[in-house]
Motif scaffolding. Structure first.
Motif, short mmCIF file in Angstrom:
data_model
loop_
_atom_site.label_atom_id
_atom_site.label_comp_id
_atom_site.label_asym_id
_atom_site.label_seq_id
_atom_site.Cartn_x
_atom_site.Cartn_y
_atom_site.Cartn_z
N GLY A 36 1.35 9.08 12.22
CA GLY A 36 0.55 8.32 13.17
C GLY A 36 -0.83 7.93 12.69
O GLY A 36 -1.59 7.30 13.42
N TYR A 37 -1.17 8.28 11.44
CA TYR A 37 -2.48 7.95 10.89
C TYR A 37 -2.33 7.23 9.55
O TYR A 37 -1.35 7.42 8.83
CB TYR A 37 -3.31 9.22 10.70
N LEU A 38 -3.33 6.41 9.22
CA LEU A 38 -3.28 5.64 7.97
C LEU A 38 -3.54 6.50 6.73
O LEU A 38 -3.50 5.98 5.62
CB LEU A 38 -4.30 4.50 8.02
N THR A 39 -3.79 7.79 6.93
CA THR A 39 -4.00 8.66 5.77
C THR A 39 -2.76 8.76 4.90
O THR A 39 -2.86 9.01 3.70
CB THR A 39 -4.41 10.07 6.23
N GLU A 40 -1.60 8.55 5.49
CA GLU A 40 -0.34 8.58 4.73
C GLU A 40 0.60 7.51 5.27
O GLU A 40 0.98 7.55 6.44
CB GLU A 40 0.32 9.96 4.82
N CYS A 41 0.97 6.56 4.40
CA CYS A 41 1.83 5.45 4.81
C CYS A 41 2.91 5.22 3.77
O CYS A 41 2.81 5.65 2.62
CB CYS A 41 1.00 4.16 4.97
N TYR A 42 3.96 4.49 4.18
CA TYR A 42 5.05 4.14 3.28
C TYR A 42 5.44 2.69 3.52
O TYR A 42 5.48 2.22 4.67
CB TYR A 42 6.27 5.04 3.51
N ASP A 43 5.75 1.99 2.41
CA ASP A 43 6.26 0.63 2.58
C ASP A 43 7.78 0.69 2.73
O ASP A 43 8.39 1.78 2.71
CB ASP A 43 5.82 -0.28 1.43
N GLU A 44 8.41 -0.46 2.86
CA GLU A 44 9.85 -0.49 3.12
C GLU A 44 10.68 -0.02 1.94
O GLU A 44 11.86 0.27 2.07
CB GLU A 44 10.27 -1.90 3.52
N TRP A 45 10.07 0.09 0.75
CA TRP A 45 10.77 0.58 -0.44
C TRP A 45 10.55 2.08 -0.66
O TRP A 45 11.02 2.64 -1.63
CB TRP A 45 10.31 -0.19 -1.67
N GLY A 46 9.81 2.70 0.26
CA GLY A 46 9.59 4.13 0.16
C GLY A 46 8.39 4.54 -0.67
O GLY A 46 8.16 5.73 -0.90
N THR A 47 7.59 3.57 -1.11
CA THR A 47 6.39 3.89 -1.89
C THR A 47 5.33 4.47 -0.97
O THR A 47 5.08 3.94 0.11
CB THR A 47 5.84 2.63 -2.59
N ARG A 48 4.69 5.53 -1.43
CA ARG A 48 3.70 6.23 -0.61
C ARG A 48 2.30 5.66 -0.86
O ARG A 48 1.91 5.41 -2.00
CB ARG A 48 3.71 7.72 -0.95
N TYR A 49 1.55 5.48 0.20
CA TYR A 49 0.17 5.00 0.12
C TYR A 49 -0.71 5.99 0.89
O TYR A 49 -0.40 6.34 2.03
CB TYR A 49 0.02 3.61 0.75
N GLN A 50 -1.79 6.42 0.27
CA GLN A 50 -2.71 7.34 0.92
C GLN A 50 -4.10 6.70 1.01
O GLN A 50 -4.66 6.27 -0.01
CB GLN A 50 -2.80 8.65 0.14
N VAL A 51 -4.62 6.64 2.20
CA VAL A 51 -5.94 6.05 2.43
C VAL A 51 -6.92 7.18 2.76
O VAL A 51 -6.67 7.97 3.67
CB VAL A 51 -5.91 5.04 3.60
N PRO A 52 -8.02 7.30 2.00
CA PRO A 52 -8.99 8.37 2.27
C PRO A 52 -9.65 8.20 3.63
O PRO A 52 -9.81 7.09 4.13
CB PRO A 52 -10.00 8.24 1.12
N ILE A 53 -10.06 9.31 4.20
CA ILE A 53 -10.64 9.31 5.54
C ILE A 53 -11.89 8.44 5.62
O ILE A 53 -12.14 7.79 6.63
CB ILE A 53 -10.95 10.75 5.99
N TYR A 54 -12.67 8.40 4.51
CA TYR A 54 -13.92 7.63 4.57
C TYR A 54 -13.67 6.13 4.71
O TYR A 54 -14.60 5.38 5.02
CB TYR A 54 -14.82 7.93 3.38
N CYS A 55 -12.44 5.68 4.49
CA CYS A 55 -12.11 4.27 4.69
C CYS A 55 -11.67 4.00 6.13
O CYS A 55 -11.47 2.85 6.50
CB CYS A 55 -11.00 3.84 3.74
N LEU A 56 -11.51 5.06 6.91
CA LEU A 56 -11.01 4.91 8.27
C LEU A 56 -12.07 5.07 9.33
O LEU A 56 -11.96 4.51 10.42
CB LEU A 56 -9.88 5.93 8.51
N SER A 57 -13.10 5.86 9.03
CA SER A 57 -14.18 6.06 10.00
C SER A 57 -15.41 6.55 9.27
O SER A 57 -15.33 7.05 8.15
CB SER A 57 -13.77 7.06 11.09
N ALA A 58 -16.56 6.41 9.91
CA ALA A 58 -17.81 6.87 9.33
C ALA A 58 -17.97 8.37 9.56
O ALA A 58 -17.48 8.91 10.55
CB ALA A 58 -18.99 6.12 9.94
N PRO A 59 -18.65 9.09 8.65
CA PRO A 59 -18.85 10.53 8.84
C PRO A 59 -19.78 10.81 10.01
O PRO A 59 -20.63 9.98 10.35
CB PRO A 59 -19.46 10.97 7.50
N ILE A 60 -19.65 11.98 10.60
CA ILE A 60 -20.49 12.33 11.74
C ILE A 60 -21.92 12.64 11.30
O ILE A 60 -22.82 12.67 12.14
CB ILE A 60 -19.91 13.53 12.51
#
Length: 235
Positions: A107-131
């Motif tokens: 449910g989060y963009l930290t771990e994603c997969y495309d239709e070929w099963g390739t894994r993509y990981q997006v670091p947290i700092y690309c998703l929100s600003a630090p507190i």
């Protein structure tokens, strides 16, 4: 600069930061797709960041990630989805993921997969600003980060390759100079503003406070200098 943290769901539904690694509930081996969670990940950076520094880290990731793994069009879709989600437009973010056939098992963009099963990981700092984001009037690193060290160390000749020219040049520095000081020397030699420079060696970003000797740059090897085309410094 960002801390390695985990995320947990609070009773109120918000995502809080804690020590450890990013949790991935229900990811499992089947990697069932879930809808994107309508929540913002809260996290704390090991080193407080300014808005400009956070933007630079994000640009560095999105500019270099496609070169190592995955497909560029998928990375572009993930970047667009991340921007939409941070703006709380989760409907648009989900539409972008669906259009690119990207699944998010936890449910989060930290771990994603495309239709070929390739894994993509997006670091947290690309998703929100630090507190613990900090404000800086000048929008630049403090003078202490770019100051001349007491001892310059042994003289070294760095071979730099600027992204704007793709040509190599030699920069004389000291082994105990910081990367920030080397950027200042490059600015004096080539008129490339310090804030426009990002230095990479061996696929890793060289932080401003890192000493040249700590970067372990092999003689004759090239240090890539990515020069921003933005005519204005980060605010």
């Amino acid at each position: 600069m960002g801390g390695c943290i985990g995320i947990t769901r609070t009773r109120s539904g918000a995502i809080e930061e804690s020590s450890g690694t990013v949790s991935r509930p229900n990811s499992g081996g089947l990697r069932k797709n879930q809808s994107l969670c309508h929540e913002t990940i809260r996290w704390k950076s090991d080193v407080p960041l300014t808005e400009g520094q956070l933007r630079s880290k994000r640009d560095e990731f999105w500019d270099t990630a496609p070169a190592f793994e995955g497909r560029k069009e998928i990375w572009d879709a993930l970047r667009a989805a991340a921007v939409a989600a941070e703006a709380m437009d989760f409907q648009l973010a989900q539409a972008i993921l669906d259009g690119a056939s990207v699944s998010v098992p936890n449910g989060y963009l930290t771990e994603c997969y495309d239709e070929w099963g390739t894994r993509y990981q997006v670091p947290i700092y690309c998703l929100s600003a630090p507190i613990n984001m900090v404000k800086e009037a000048s929008g630049r690193d403090s003078p202490a980060d770019c100051s001349e060290p007491v001892e310059a160390g042994s003289e070294m000749a760095l071979r730099l390759r600027l992204s704007t020219t793709c040509k190599d040049l030699i920069l004389s520095v000291g082994s105990k100079h910081t990367i920030a000081h080397c950027k200042a020397k490059l600015h004096a030699q080539e008129s490339v503003e310090v804030w426009r420079q990002r230095w990479f060696y061996g696929g890793k970003l060289l932080g401003d406070r890192l000493l040249v000797e700590e970067a372990k740059i092999t003689a004759g090897y090239v240090v890539q200098v990515i020069v921003s085309t933005d005519p204005h410094p980060p605010s």
